[in-house]
Design a protein around this motif. Structure first.
Motif, PDB file in Angstrom:
ATOM      1  N   PRO A   1      48.768  52.518  47.591  1.00 38.64           N
ATOM      2  CA  PRO A   1      47.704  51.603  47.157  1.00 38.64           C
ATOM      3  C   PRO A   1      46.548  51.459  48.144  1.00 38.64           C
ATOM      4  N   VAL A   2      45.353  51.698  47.631  1.00 37.56           N
ATOM      5  CA  VAL A   2      44.099  51.447  48.351  1.00 37.56           C
ATOM      6  C   VAL A   2      43.229  50.630  47.407  1.00 37.56           C
ATOM      7  N   ASN A   3      42.683  49.513  47.895  1.00 36.12           N
ATOM      8  CA  ASN A   3      41.867  48.681  47.018  1.00 36.12           C
ATOM      9  C   ASN A   3      40.552  48.288  47.666  1.00 36.12           C
ATOM     10  N   ASP A   4      39.560  48.231  46.796  1.00 41.39           N
ATOM     11  CA  ASP A   4      38.186  47.995  47.207  1.00 41.39           C
ATOM     12  C   ASP A   4      37.807  46.545  46.951  1.00 41.39           C
ATOM     13  N   LEU A   5      36.940  45.993  47.803  1.00 40.19           N
ATOM     14  CA  LEU A   5      36.425  44.639  47.640  1.00 40.19           C
ATOM     15  C   LEU A   5      34.953  44.689  47.257  1.00 40.19           C
ATOM     16  N   SER A   6      34.509  43.662  46.573  1.00 38.14           N
ATOM     17  CA  SER A   6      33.075  43.481  46.396  1.00 38.14           C
ATOM     18  C   SER A   6      32.487  43.023  47.724  1.00 38.14           C
ATOM     19  N   ARG A   7      31.280  43.473  48.031  1.00 34.67           N
ATOM     20  CA  ARG A   7      30.668  43.040  49.290  1.00 34.67           C
ATOM     21  C   ARG A   7      30.308  41.556  49.268  1.00 34.67           C
ATOM     22  N   GLY A   8      30.324  40.937  48.083  1.00 38.30           N
ATOM     23  CA  GLY A   8      30.122  39.493  47.992  1.00 38.30           C
ATOM     24  C   GLY A   8      31.426  38.735  47.877  1.00 38.30           C
ATOM     25  N   ALA A   9      32.544  39.384  48.207  1.00 36.43           N
ATOM     26  CA  ALA A   9      33.863  38.768  48.037  1.00 36.43           C
ATOM     27  C   ALA A   9      33.995  37.497  48.854  1.00 36.43           C
ATOM     28  N   LEU A  10      34.629  36.497  48.248  1.00 41.56           N
ATOM     29  CA  LEU A  10      34.968  35.271  48.956  1.00 41.56           C
ATOM     30  C   LEU A  10      36.318  35.452  49.653  1.00 41.56           C
ATOM     31  N   VAL A  11      36.648  34.516  50.532  1.00 43.17           N
ATOM     32  CA  VAL A  11      37.922  34.607  51.259  1.00 43.17           C
ATOM     33  C   VAL A  11      39.088  34.661  50.275  1.00 43.17           C
ATOM     34  N   ASP A  12      39.043  33.809  49.229  1.00 40.83           N
ATOM     35  CA  ASP A  12      40.127  33.808  48.241  1.00 40.83           C
ATOM     36  C   ASP A  12      40.235  35.154  47.536  1.00 40.83           C
ATOM     37  N   ASP A  13      39.089  35.790  47.252  1.00 39.59           N
ATOM     38  CA  ASP A  13      39.114  37.110  46.616  1.00 39.59           C
ATOM     39  C   ASP A  13      39.869  38.114  47.485  1.00 39.59           C
ATOM     40  N   ILE A  14      39.617  38.045  48.779  1.00 39.33           N
ATOM     41  CA  ILE A  14      40.269  38.988  49.697  1.00 39.33           C
ATOM     42  C   ILE A  14      41.767  38.692  49.769  1.00 39.33           C
ATOM     43  N   VAL A  15      42.123  37.417  49.799  1.00 35.70           N
ATOM     44  CA  VAL A  15      43.547  37.038  49.832  1.00 35.70           C
ATOM     45  C   VAL A  15      44.272  37.613  48.626  1.00 35.70           C
ATOM     46  N   TYR A  16      43.695  37.437  47.432  1.00 32.29           N
ATOM     47  CA  TYR A  16      44.373  37.915  46.223  1.00 32.29           C
ATOM     48  C   TYR A  16      44.386  39.439  46.140  1.00 32.29           C
ATOM     49  N   THR A  17      43.361  40.084  46.687  1.00 32.47           N
ATOM     50  CA  THR A  17      43.369  41.546  46.694  1.00 32.47           C
ATOM     51  C   THR A  17      44.443  42.073  47.646  1.00 32.47           C
ATOM     52  N   ILE A  18      44.617  41.411  48.778  1.00 32.05           N
ATOM     53  CA  ILE A  18      45.716  41.781  49.690  1.00 32.05           C
ATOM     54  C   ILE A  18      47.053  41.607  48.981  1.00 32.05           C
ATOM     55  N   ALA A  19      47.192  40.504  48.244  1.00 32.01           N
ATOM     56  CA  ALA A  19      48.436  40.267  47.494  1.00 32.01           C
ATOM     57  C   ALA A  19      48.661  41.367  46.458  1.00 32.01           C
TER      58      ALA A  19
END
Length: 727
Positions: free
Chosen positions: A697-715
């Protein structure tokens, strides 16, 4: 990605009171008993405690369900905690905690998972002005159907109809599929109703008076039909609302001069005696509580005489702080020996009478006898046949945003995976990694210099948790040169490999490729291409897949749906589009979303033609051949796929139309535009893009991601790592 085993979720019935004092807990007790009668195992959940109604001590509803029905529901959330989250605008966290209580309800059920969970909603009070809005959020979070609990007078059907109609508006109105019906409690002037006899569940009784039903329909045509059913009409029963003398003493803070049988005698009526005993003989009847000033010797003596003559009086309540003298007490001794309670208060008779009238009708926690009687009585007035038939049809299984977020955290915690974050000193990433480490969502690895990370933490007030790994990339780059040359033989040499490894995303991807970490998350400051390209080159596709694609989890108000592909494939052919559909369905299922796949186009069924429509039609056929067990249909227009009424009209025979959970777009232009339009215009949270089809698994974030967005993407990434077979 390996799909999780689908497990049926209990149906949820949310009991919503139309006002305080309608008998909400009594209705819940009776409904659970009725469900048991028709062979359905039921659990109970009260998510929020209301102190102004409950008072101090244990929660009354939860305690009564435990003692009366033998269930073990979890304790509700304290009112102070609930209001604190509301004040800080953290309804998302509040609903996730409700989902946790829901999970506990299932786990605590003694005989396996229940078929139905009865949830007690909030009553609207002067203090709790948020009750209606919070009940609506509960309905969405738990995917619950609504049963309104009301009360009234059969002689005033207009007021009753308007009351139900108004409260149903918060849940889509009386015609909504979410509003199941209502239970009318403590109904006065119900024709044919017995005032004392309690019915056994399933026995014939005055369930529905046709005149009442017709009157209700005059004011609201949907009422008392299959669209909004009168599930129960429970008549007022004075016996079942009668408090014990002990309850009166508690409510008035009275002193016992003689307790007698205060714990078992019930107050069927209250009589304030201001006249002489000779003019008040009619009040000395069974179950009567006589209220009189303590210096009214004639009333005290008359009560004692009636008791000794065999009249089972409830007791005597003396007011004004006056006490009978010793001689009077001695004369009444034989009456006291029969168990007649005598109480005293300091307030005057008029004030005491007002206090008695203001007493709550709620069942005390320790009144098991009354609780059992009320449970049987209410259950005996529930329409069992309709309830059985309706619940057997089921209800569309929707995964709510709150349930999705809660599930992500739980699954990630169970996975316990090591996730590399190449943008290790990026402030949002540092904060998200700290949260994930502290909550056990993942073992995060920040690829950055320690002093840079610590400076970010100081500037943002972040307390770096123990165990959070920080690896200096300059200290490890050299060891990955040879493995990279080997992995990309003929395409890179040592010099080009060394140059490419200066990019932390490439370095992190090599760590993942060699199995040193379990997943990678990047994109807070890098483009999608920067994140995805190394994965294509070093990780490669999983067995059985030719393509890598992406999905977004779209957290719509009532449910979570999947959009794919919105980030990777610009113009997929029919074969690629079919593979994206199958990948997306499997990903949805792996995260608890029942996959119903809609292949989106600008036409529905055979209504349109052209190369673009034919591509979608061909892709639908190929996807069905690859995964015949999946519900896949297309081409479907977006509204036909998403809206039940449109789906019935445009594609009446489709198993997907109107209830799609996975939307597969024909090209990147359509997919990316749609997801951003929905996200921004409807203020919908989107989680992703999540890449699918890779070996790891490799996942991309939006450059406008909020902290919660990053937490859930890590999950998400941790869960993918747990569900991806080792190549």
């Amino acid at each position: 990605m390996t799909p999780r085993e689908a497990t049926p979720h209990p149906q949820v019935l949310l009991m919503v009171p139309t006002s305080v004092g309608v008998g909400l807990t009594s209705a819940s007790l009776g409904l659970i008993q009725a469900l048991d009668t028709i062979g359905l195992k039921a659990g109970f959940l009260k998510p929020f405690r209301q102190d102004e109604l409950n008072g101090s001590g244990a929660d009354r509803s939860t305690a009564l369900v435990t003692s009366t029905l033998g269930l073990r529901p979890p304790d509700p959330m304290p009112q102070a905690d609930m209001e604190r989250l509301l004040r800080h605008d953290r309804q998302d966290v509040l609903m996730e905690q409700v989902i946790d209580l829901y999970d506990q309800t299932i786990e605590r059920h003694a005989s396996g998972a229940p078929d139905v969970i009865v949830v007690e909603g909030l009553a609207p009070t002067t203090h709790g002005t948020y009750a209606t809005a919070l009940n609506a959020q509960l309905a969405h979070a738990l995917n619950a159907r609504i049963i309104l609990v009301g009360s009234g007078d059969c002689d005033d059907p207009q007021a009753l109809a308007e009351q139900l109609d108004m409260h149903a508006q918060s849940f889509g109105g009386l015609r909504s599929s979410r509003t199941l019906g209502c239970i009318l409690m403590r109904m006065r002037n119900l024709p044919g109703a017995e005032t004392t006899a309690a019915l056994a569940p399933g026995s014939p009784g005055p369930l529905h008076d046709e005149a009442l039903l017709a009157a209700l329909r005059r004011y609201s045509p949907t009422l008392a039909t299959d669209r909004f059913h009168l599930i129960g009409v429970v008549p007022y029963n004075a016996t079942l609302t009668a408090p014990r003398v002990l309850d009166v003493a508690r409510a008035l803070n009275a002193r016992f001069l003689s307790e007698g049988e205060a714990a078992s005698r019930r107050v069927l009526s209250t009589s304030l005696c201001a006249r002489s005993a000779a003019n008040a003989l009619h009040v000395f009847r069974p179950g009567s509580l006589i209220v009189a000033s303590g210096d009214r010797d004639d009333i005290v003596l008359a009560t004692a005489l009636a008791t000794m003559n065999g009249v089972p009086m409830a007791g005597v309540l003396l007011t004004n702080g006056y006490m009978p003298n010793d001689n009077m007490v001695e004369m009444c001794r034989p009456a006291l020996k029969t168990g007649m309670p005598v109480l005293a208060v300091d307030t005057d008779s008029f004030t005491t009478a007002k206090d008695l009238a203001a007493m709550s009708n709620d069942i005390p926690m320790d009144d098991l006898e009354r609780a059992e009687q009320v449970t049987r009585f209410v259950a005996g007035h529930i329409d069992l046949e309709w309830l059985k038939e309706n619940l057997s049809r089921g209800y569309p299984d929707r995964l709510s945003p709150s349930a999705f977020r809660h599930q992500l955290v739980k699954l990630a915690q169970a996975a316990n995976k090591r996730i590399i974050l190449p943008e290790g000193s990026e402030p949002r990433t540092v904060e998200a990694a700290s949260i994930c480490q502290r909550r056990g969502i993942a073992r995060c690895v920040l690829l950055a210099k320690r002093d840079e990370v610590e400076e970010v933490a100081r500037n943002r007030g972040i307390d770096l948790p123990e165990g959070l790994e920080i690896i200096d990339p300059d200290g490890i780059r050299d060891r990955y040169i040879a493995p990279m040359v080997e992995r990309r033989r003929g395409k890179v040499n040592e010099l080009t490999a060394e140059a490419q490894l200066q990019d932390n995303v490439v370095l992190g991807t090599m760590m993942l490729a060699l199995g040193e970490v379990d997943g990678l998350v990047s994109g807070a400051v890098h483009t999608t291409a920067n994140t995805v390209r190394p994965a294509f080159q070093l990780i490669k596709t999983a067995p059985g897949y030719r393509q890598v694609s992406s999905i977004f989890f779209m957290l719509l108000p009532e449910q979570v749906v999947v959009y794919g592909d919105c980030a990777v494939n610009p113009d997929p052919d029919a074969e690629t589009l079919a593979e994206i559909a199958v990948q997306s369905a499997r990903s949805a299922q792996a995260f608890g979303i029942e996959p119903r796949v809609a292949m989106i186009s600008y036409s529905t069924g055979k209504s349109g033609s052209g190369a673009d429509v034919e591509k979608v039609r061909r892709a639908t056929q190929l996807a069905r051949e690859q995964a015949p067990h999946l519900l896949i249909d297309g081409p479907l227009q977006y509204d036909a796929a998403a809206i039940e009424s449109v789906g019935r009209q445009k594609a009446p025979d489709s198993p997907v139309a109107g209830r799609a959970t996975v939307f597969v777009f024909p090209d990147l232009n359509t997919g990316n535009t749609t997801y951003k339009a929905v996200q921004r215009s409807a203020r919908v949270v989107s989680v992703g893009p999540m890449l699918q089809g890779l070996n790891k698994p490799v996942n991309d974030l939006s450059r406008g991601a909020l902290v919660d967005d990053i937490v859930y993407t890590i999950a998400l990434t941790a869960i993918q790592a747990a569900q991806t077979p080792t190549p």
